[in-house]
Motif scaffolding. Sequence first.
Motif, PDB file in Angstrom:
ATOM      1  N   ALA A 132      51.018  36.610  25.650  1.00  0.00           N
ATOM      2  CA  ALA A 132      51.022  37.968  25.102  1.00  0.00           C
ATOM      3  C   ALA A 132      52.427  38.412  24.709  1.00  0.00           C
ATOM      4  N   ASP A 133      53.436  38.003  25.483  1.00  0.00           N
ATOM      5  CA  ASP A 133      54.817  38.360  25.141  1.00  0.00           C
ATOM      6  C   ASP A 133      55.189  37.835  23.760  1.00  0.00           C
ATOM      7  N   PHE A 134      54.754  36.630  23.445  1.00  0.00           N
ATOM      8  CA  PHE A 134      55.084  36.056  22.142  1.00  0.00           C
ATOM      9  C   PHE A 134      54.241  36.682  21.024  1.00  0.00           C
ATOM     10  N   VAL A 135      53.003  37.069  21.339  1.00  0.00           N
ATOM     11  CA  VAL A 135      52.213  37.810  20.356  1.00  0.00           C
ATOM     12  C   VAL A 135      52.894  39.135  20.044  1.00  0.00           C
ATOM     13  N   LYS A 158      56.033  39.816  20.177  1.00  0.00           N
ATOM     14  CA  LYS A 158      57.203  39.550  19.345  1.00  0.00           C
ATOM     15  C   LYS A 158      56.797  39.405  17.876  1.00  0.00           C
ATOM     16  N   GLY A 159      55.727  38.664  17.633  1.00  0.00           N
ATOM     17  CA  GLY A 159      55.271  38.477  16.262  1.00  0.00           C
ATOM     18  C   GLY A 159      54.798  39.765  15.616  1.00  0.00           C
ATOM     19  N   ALA A 164      56.704  41.683  12.439  1.00  0.00           N
ATOM     20  CA  ALA A 164      55.971  41.843  11.181  1.00  0.00           C
ATOM     21  C   ALA A 164      55.769  43.301  10.804  1.00  0.00           C
ATOM     22  N   GLY A 165      56.215  44.232  11.664  1.00  0.00           N
ATOM     23  CA  GLY A 165      56.129  45.644  11.305  1.00  0.00           C
ATOM     24  C   GLY A 165      55.036  46.411  11.990  1.00  0.00           C
ATOM     25  N   GLY A 166      54.493  45.882  13.079  1.00  0.00           N
ATOM     26  CA  GLY A 166      53.456  46.595  13.814  1.00  0.00           C
ATOM     27  C   GLY A 166      53.941  47.070  15.168  1.00  0.00           C
ATOM     28  N   SER A 167      53.154  47.914  15.812  1.00  0.00           N
ATOM     29  CA  SER A 167      53.392  48.334  17.182  1.00  0.00           C
ATOM     30  C   SER A 167      52.267  47.808  18.056  1.00  0.00           C
ATOM     31  N   VAL A 168      52.569  47.564  19.328  1.00  0.00           N
ATOM     32  CA  VAL A 168      51.634  46.883  20.226  1.00  0.00           C
ATOM     33  C   VAL A 168      50.993  47.856  21.202  1.00  0.00           C
ATOM     34  N   ALA A 169      49.699  47.702  21.416  1.00  0.00           N
ATOM     35  CA  ALA A 169      48.970  48.432  22.454  1.00  0.00           C
ATOM     36  C   ALA A 169      48.142  47.409  23.235  1.00  0.00           C
ATOM     37  N   GLU A 170      48.657  46.984  24.379  1.00  0.00           N
ATOM     38  CA  GLU A 170      47.992  45.935  25.155  1.00  0.00           C
ATOM     39  C   GLU A 170      47.122  46.551  26.240  1.00  0.00           C
ATOM     40  N   PHE A 171      45.968  45.943  26.469  1.00  0.00           N
ATOM     41  CA  PHE A 171      45.090  46.396  27.545  1.00  0.00           C
ATOM     42  C   PHE A 171      44.379  45.196  28.171  1.00  0.00           C
ATOM     43  N   GLY A 172      43.889  45.386  29.378  1.00  0.00           N
ATOM     44  CA  GLY A 172      43.255  44.313  30.123  1.00  0.00           C
ATOM     45  C   GLY A 172      41.765  44.215  29.864  1.00  0.00           C
ATOM     46  N   GLY A 199      50.709  36.961  16.090  1.00  0.00           N
ATOM     47  CA  GLY A 199      51.141  38.349  16.012  1.00  0.00           C
ATOM     48  C   GLY A 199      51.497  38.756  14.598  1.00  0.00           C
ATOM     49  N   LYS A 200      52.190  37.884  13.891  1.00  0.00           N
ATOM     50  CA  LYS A 200      52.537  38.175  12.498  1.00  0.00           C
ATOM     51  C   LYS A 200      51.282  38.217  11.627  1.00  0.00           C
TER      52      LYS A 200
END
Length: 559
Positions: A56-59, A61-62, A66-74, A235-236
Motif C-alpha cells: 500500500a505504501d508503494f501504491v 507513492k504512485g 500521478a496527481g491524486g490523493s489517497v484515502a486508505e481503509f481496511g 497507483g499511477k
Amino acid sequence: MSWRSRKILEKPDWSFNRSVFKTVGYSDNDLDRPIIGIANAWSDLVPGHENLRKVADFVRKGIYRAGGSVAEFGVIGACDGTAQGHAGMHFILPSRDLIANDVEVMVEAHRLDGIVLLGSCDKIVPGMLMAAARLSVPAIFLPGGPMLGGTEFDGRKSDLTTMSEGLGMLKSKRIDEPTYNRLEETCGPCSGSCAFYGTANTMCCLAEAMGMSLPGAALVPAVYAERFRLAEATGKAIVDLVVQSDFRQIITRQSLENAVRVLMATGGSTNAVLHLSAIAAEIGIDADAMMRIYARFSENTPQIAKVNPASKYDMEDFYLAGGIPRVMNEMRSLLNLDSLTVSGRTVAENLGPELGASPRGTEIISTIEKPFSKLKGLAILRGNLAPDTGVTKPAAIDPAMHVFTGTAKVFNSEEEAEKAILGGLIQEGDVVVIRYEGPKGGPGMREMYKAMKYLYGMGLAKKTALITDGRFSGTNNGCFVGHISPEAAEGGPIAVVEDGDKIVIDIPNNALRLCVDDAVLAERFKSWRKPEPKFTKGYLGLYSRLASSADKGAVMALK
C-alpha cells in the motif's frame, strides 16, 4: 478537470465536508486532486496479506506522483487455511458478499473517484472484483503475490497443504513423527498467498486475465522487489483511469470470457466457477449463460499450463516461466483481444508481439499446438445426481480415473467423513459422498479439502472418489466432483443417496450418474424431510436464508 469527489468538496456549499477531510490532515492541495481509495485487506492473520501494508505504501507513492490523493481503509479478510476443518469454514464463502458490500459502501459513501483493491486470498479477491463490477468508478485489483515453496517433500517442493497430506501419511505410518514435525517449520518459508495454484492464485490470475490488474501482476512473488514496483505503477494507473473522460467498465462479458479461457487453459481452481458466476451476476449475466460458457469453453480450450497440484511446479516456477502474459500470448487466437484493460490498453496491445521460447522451457507452459492435454482443464457435469450441474477438475485427476465407478459411503457432514477416512473405514472402490455442506445446508459451502488430503495421505487418492454439494480447495487432487446442485438441503438427489449405491463419474461425457431407478428415488424422497437450518441467528443465519445455489454462484439473492 472535474471528477465526482469535486461535487462534495466545492466551496462554500460543501465546506463542511472539506473540514471533515482536514481533521485528518488533508490540505487544500490534497482536496483539489482526485481522491483515490485503497481498500486494503491487510492483517496479521493471513499470510497472503501480511505484506499489504508495504504494498500500500508503494501504491500511495504512485497515486500521489500521478496527481491524486489517497484515502486508505481496511477490509476484512479471513484465511481459508486457518478456517479449514472446523466451524470457522462456514464463514469463509459468506465473507465474499460482506467484502463486496463493504467496498461498495466506502466508495459510494465517500464519493471516491477511484479504488485500488489490495488482497490476495480466496474469497477476498472475488469479493473485491464483485464490488468493482458493481461500482461505476475506475478500479484496479493488485494482489500481494504468492509465497515461495518450502523444502522438498514427497517428490516436490512442500507447501502449507503438505501438512494435511503428511497427517494422512503419519496416521498410516508412511512417515515418522519427527519428519512430520519438521514440515511444520519448513513448508511455508515466507508470507504470500499459498505457493500452489489454489483458489487464491487462480483468482489473482483471472483478475489479470480479465484486465483488472496490470500485466504480470498476478504472479510476482510477495518477496520480490518487483512487487513494489508494480504497486507504484498501479497507483499511477488508477489516477490515469480517473482523469480519462471516456472511462469504460473493464469487467464485461468479453473480459469474463477471457478469464474463463485462462481458467480452462491453466487448470485453475473449481472455486473459480462460483466466483466468476458471482462477478458475472453483478453485470447482469445470469447463471445459465455462464454455465453455457463454461461448458462450451471446456470442450475447446486445451490445457497449456501445468502447476501444482497438476504438476510439481509452484507459483514461483509459473512466474519464471512467463506467467499469465505468456499463457495469454500462447492462446491469443482464443481470446477477445479488443477487451479493454486497466492499463488503458486492449488485451492485444498489452500482449504485443508474440514471445519467443519460454525462459523455463515447455515443462510448465506449453503451446496451443502442443498442449499438455486437449481435454478440459475444468469440466461441468450433469446427470440424475447433479441435474443443475457439478464441477470437477480433470487437470488434477489421473487420466485413468476420468471414468470411475464406485460404491457410495454417505456422510452428512465434513467431520463425519474425515473421522471415517482417518479411522480406516474407506476402502478402494468407494465413492465418499459428503452432503448437507452446500451454500444453504452448510451453510457457507465448506471446502472438503482435508478429506481429499487425508485420502491422499492414506494412499487412496487414485483408488477412491469424493463427491459433495460443498467445495474443494484448488490444491486438491484425486477424483472429485463438487458444487453438486441442487444441494441436499434443497432436496437435490444427493439427499437420498444411500450406502452401497453405485455411482458413475464420467468426465469425457460430462456425466454424474446415480445408478438407482427413478421409482426407487421417488420412494426415498417420500420419507425425506428438509433439515432445520444449522444457524438461525447472526450472519450465517442470514446467509443460509438468502444464499443461492452453487450453480448460481452462491451469492446472497434477495429474490
